[in-house]
Design an enzyme around this catalytic site. Structure first.
Site, mmCIF file in Angstrom:
data_model
loop_
_atom_site.group_PDB
_atom_site.id
_atom_site.type_symbol
_atom_site.label_atom_id
_atom_site.label_comp_id
_atom_site.label_asym_id
_atom_site.label_seq_id
_atom_site.Cartn_x
_atom_site.Cartn_y
_atom_site.Cartn_z
ATOM 1 N N GLY A 49 0.828 -1.210 0.000
ATOM 2 C CA GLY A 49 0.000 0.000 0.000
ATOM 3 C C GLY A 49 0.860 1.257 0.000
ATOM 4 O O GLY A 49 2.094 1.194 0.067
ATOM 5 N N ASP A 62 1.003 -4.713 11.290
ATOM 6 C CA ASP A 62 0.971 -5.945 10.503
ATOM 7 C C ASP A 62 0.032 -6.950 11.166
ATOM 8 O O ASP A 62 0.045 -7.088 12.395
ATOM 9 C CB ASP A 62 2.400 -6.505 10.464
ATOM 10 C CG ASP A 62 2.570 -7.518 9.360
ATOM 11 O OD1 ASP A 62 1.868 -8.558 9.391
ATOM 12 O OD2 ASP A 62 3.387 -7.273 8.459
ATOM 13 N N SER A 128 -12.937 -13.231 -3.864
ATOM 14 C CA SER A 128 -12.524 -13.136 -5.262
ATOM 15 C C SER A 128 -13.292 -14.130 -6.124
ATOM 16 O O SER A 128 -13.652 -15.226 -5.661
ATOM 17 C CB SER A 128 -11.033 -13.450 -5.348
ATOM 18 O OG SER A 128 -10.628 -13.601 -6.687
ATOM 19 N N TYR A 152 -3.848 -18.993 -4.418
ATOM 20 C CA TYR A 152 -4.506 -17.724 -4.094
ATOM 21 C C TYR A 152 -6.013 -17.929 -3.912
ATOM 22 O O TYR A 152 -6.595 -17.541 -2.891
ATOM 23 C CB TYR A 152 -4.243 -16.699 -5.204
ATOM 24 C CG TYR A 152 -5.145 -15.497 -5.110
ATOM 25 C CD1 TYR A 152 -5.004 -14.577 -4.076
ATOM 26 C CD2 TYR A 152 -6.182 -15.295 -6.027
ATOM 27 C CE1 TYR A 152 -5.851 -13.488 -3.965
ATOM 28 C CE2 TYR A 152 -7.032 -14.209 -5.931
ATOM 29 C CZ TYR A 152 -6.862 -13.311 -4.896
ATOM 30 O OH TYR A 152 -7.718 -12.236 -4.783
ATOM 31 N N LYS A 156 -8.441 -17.623 -0.424
ATOM 32 C CA LYS A 156 -9.647 -16.780 -0.301
ATOM 33 C C LYS A 156 -10.856 -17.637 0.104
ATOM 34 O O LYS A 156 -11.712 -17.183 0.868
ATOM 35 C CB LYS A 156 -9.911 -16.051 -1.622
ATOM 36 C CG LYS A 156 -8.928 -14.929 -1.893
ATOM 37 C CD LYS A 156 -9.313 -13.670 -1.123
ATOM 38 C CE LYS A 156 -8.212 -12.618 -1.169
ATOM 39 N NZ LYS A 156 -8.572 -11.364 -0.496
HETATM 40 N N1 UFG Z 1 -3.050 -10.081 -19.569
HETATM 41 C C1 UFG Z 1 -2.273 -10.045 -20.712
HETATM 42 N N2 UFG Z 1 -1.058 -9.439 -20.636
HETATM 43 C C2 UFG Z 1 -0.569 -8.878 -19.499
HETATM 44 C C3 UFG Z 1 -1.381 -8.921 -18.336
HETATM 45 C C4 UFG Z 1 -2.620 -9.533 -18.417
HETATM 46 O O1 UFG Z 1 -2.653 -10.537 -21.758
HETATM 47 O O2 UFG Z 1 0.555 -8.355 -19.509
HETATM 48 C C5 UFG Z 1 -4.371 -10.716 -19.636
HETATM 49 C C6 UFG Z 1 -4.527 -11.871 -18.666
HETATM 50 O O3 UFG Z 1 -4.065 -13.059 -19.236
HETATM 51 C C7 UFG Z 1 -6.044 -11.857 -18.424
HETATM 52 C C8 UFG Z 1 -6.417 -10.386 -18.563
HETATM 53 O O4 UFG Z 1 -5.333 -9.776 -19.257
HETATM 54 O O5 UFG Z 1 -6.679 -12.561 -19.407
HETATM 55 C C9 UFG Z 1 -6.577 -9.702 -17.245
HETATM 56 O O6 UFG Z 1 -5.422 -9.973 -16.458
HETATM 57 P P1 UFG Z 1 -5.109 -9.227 -15.095
HETATM 58 O O7 UFG Z 1 -3.763 -9.726 -14.659
HETATM 59 O O8 UFG Z 1 -5.297 -7.764 -15.273
HETATM 60 O O9 UFG Z 1 -6.242 -9.723 -14.139
HETATM 61 P P2 UFG Z 1 -6.608 -11.219 -13.733
HETATM 62 O O10 UFG Z 1 -7.855 -11.530 -14.500
HETATM 63 O O11 UFG Z 1 -5.507 -12.176 -13.878
HETATM 64 O O12 UFG Z 1 -6.752 -11.060 -12.178
HETATM 65 C C10 UFG Z 1 -7.892 -10.698 -11.545
HETATM 66 C C11 UFG Z 1 -7.543 -10.185 -10.160
HETATM 67 C C12 UFG Z 1 -7.007 -11.286 -9.284
HETATM 68 C C13 UFG Z 1 -7.975 -12.420 -9.283
HETATM 69 C C14 UFG Z 1 -8.201 -12.884 -10.693
HETATM 70 C C15 UFG Z 1 -9.169 -14.030 -10.723
HETATM 71 O O13 UFG Z 1 -6.596 -9.139 -10.259
HETATM 72 O O14 UFG Z 1 -6.830 -10.812 -7.972
HETATM 73 O O15 UFG Z 1 -8.729 -11.817 -11.458
HETATM 74 O O16 UFG Z 1 -9.009 -14.759 -11.899
HETATM 75 F F1 UFG Z 1 -7.513 -13.446 -8.569
#
Ligand code: UFG
Length: 340
Positions: A49, A62, A128, A152, A156
């Site tokens: 944060g 913490d 989540s 993860y 949760k």
């Molecule tokens: N993606 C890319 N390139 C990147 C980053 C992400 O193609 O550099 C894609 C990922 O594969 C995914 C989409 O963009 O398909 C979204 O990815 P994010 O990393 O932005 O988000 P996530 O869907 O992985 O993660 C979110 C939350 C997590 C949670 C998850 C559940 O941030 O906390 O959804 O699936 F656990």
């Protein structure tokens, strides 16, 4: 939210203790609570944060430290807790499950035990959509089987189960809010998403537009979706914050268990997100398709009526251009993040 509920929240019966209130979702929620005249105390270890994101009374501490939790509960006698403090990277959790079990499960147990001793019996916490695992039907409603595929997601789910058991045995009132993809920033650009390292799609794309990165990698373009890239449900961070206040009002009215999905119900592919980011920033944002990322389901889209029916909530900002536009506002004014 009905005026009566807001009044109840503003009633001077102790502040809301916001654990993890200096993080992305926590800080927006703190600001909204304060904006509605609800007193807040933030407890955060600043591991991820940002102190600059918080104007409310702040205690650095913490959740591993039971004495520190006891101290803040004793000193501030909060009427309820909001709990945002957790590790949240799917990929990292696969390689470091011990860290996730300690930070998410054990630390939440520490918090619940100290709350029980202090007779503080209401909590709203960040769950989540990762607790569902691979979707067996879409959209994903709250009764969808929970079979997480990452440590993860499992941590949760353990947190949810712990709260359910505490609710049954000790009368804990809790709300588990299962977020889909939190995105965007405060409308005035003062708060936003700043992780180090950044892994999320929208901030990474905006970093390319700012010249901090050359290009963005698309994690797989061979999924069974119209353009081959993954589909996600992006929800504006201020809508997410608003749902927390409503959930708190509900459990303060005596509800003991409120479990809701929070998403817009609409999915956008990675390609669509990048197109919107290009329009918003006016930058070409070069992207190249690479291999899939481990653990990414093709589609995650929120369904379910809990948020609408129980919280009286619906997302106000569903236009992806608005969401990315607000994120861009924060990124432009904080090109290196909060330290800018
Ligand atoms: N993606 C890319 N390139 C990147 C980053 C992400 O193609 O550099 C894609 C990922 O594969 C995914 C989409 O963009 O398909 C979204 O990815 P994010 O990393 O932005 O988000 P996530 O869907 O992985 O993660 C979110 C939350 C997590 C949670 C998850 C559940 O941030 O906390 O959804 O699936 F656990």
């Amino acid at each position: 939210m009905p005026a009566a509920d807001l009044e109840a929240l503003a009633h001077p019966s102790g502040p809301v203790l916001v654990v993890g209130g200096a993080g992305y979702i926590g800080s927006h929620t703190v600001r909204m609570l304060e904006g509605r005249g609800i007193p807040v105390v933030v407890f955060d270890n600043l591991s991820t944060g940002h102190r600059e994101a918080v104007t409310a009374p702040f205690v650095e501490g913490d959740l591993r430290d039971r004495e520190a939790i006891r101290g803040v509960l004793r000193e501030h006698a909060p009427r309820a807790v909001m709990h945002f403090a957790a590790k949240c990277y799917v990929g990292e959790s696969v390689h470091q499950p011990a860290v996730y079990y300690r930070e998410n499960v054990l630390n939440t147990w520490n918090l619940l035990e100290e709350m029980r001793a202090a007779e503080c019996s209401e909590i709203v916490f960040s769950s989540s959509c990762a607790t569902y695992g691979l979707p067996v039907k879409l959209p994903i409603t709250e009764d969808h089987p929970q079979d997480p595929i990452s440590p993860y997601g499992r941590t949760k789910l353990h947190m949810e189960h712990m709260m359910q058991d505490y609710s049954r045995a000790y009368g804990l009132g809790f709300s588990a809010l299962r977020y889909f993809n939190a995105a965007g920033a405060a409308g005035d650009g003062r708060l936003g998403e700043d992780h180090d390292p950044e892994t999320h799609l929208i901030p990474l794309a905006l970093q390319v537009a700012l010249g901090r990165r050359e290009e963005i990698a698309i994690f797989g373009d061979d999924y069974d979706t119209p353009d081959g890239t993954c589909i996600r449900d992006y929800i504006h961070i201020e809508d997410l914050a608003d749902a927390h206040l409503r959930a708190l009002a509900l459990i303060q009215r005596g509800e003991r268990q409120v479990i809701c999905n929070l998403g817009t119900g609409e999915g956008f592919s990675v390609q669509q997100v990048l197109e919107v980011a290009r329009r918003v920033t006016g930058h070409a944002i070069p992207a190249s398709a690479g291999p899939r990322r481990e653990g990414d389901p093709a589609r995650l889209v929120s369904g379910g009526a809990c948020a609408r029916n129980r919280l009286g909530w619906s997302p106000g900002r569903t236009d992806l251009e608005d969401i990315v536009g607000d994120a861009w506002g924060f990124h432009k004014s904080h090109p290196q993040g909060y330290g800018s």
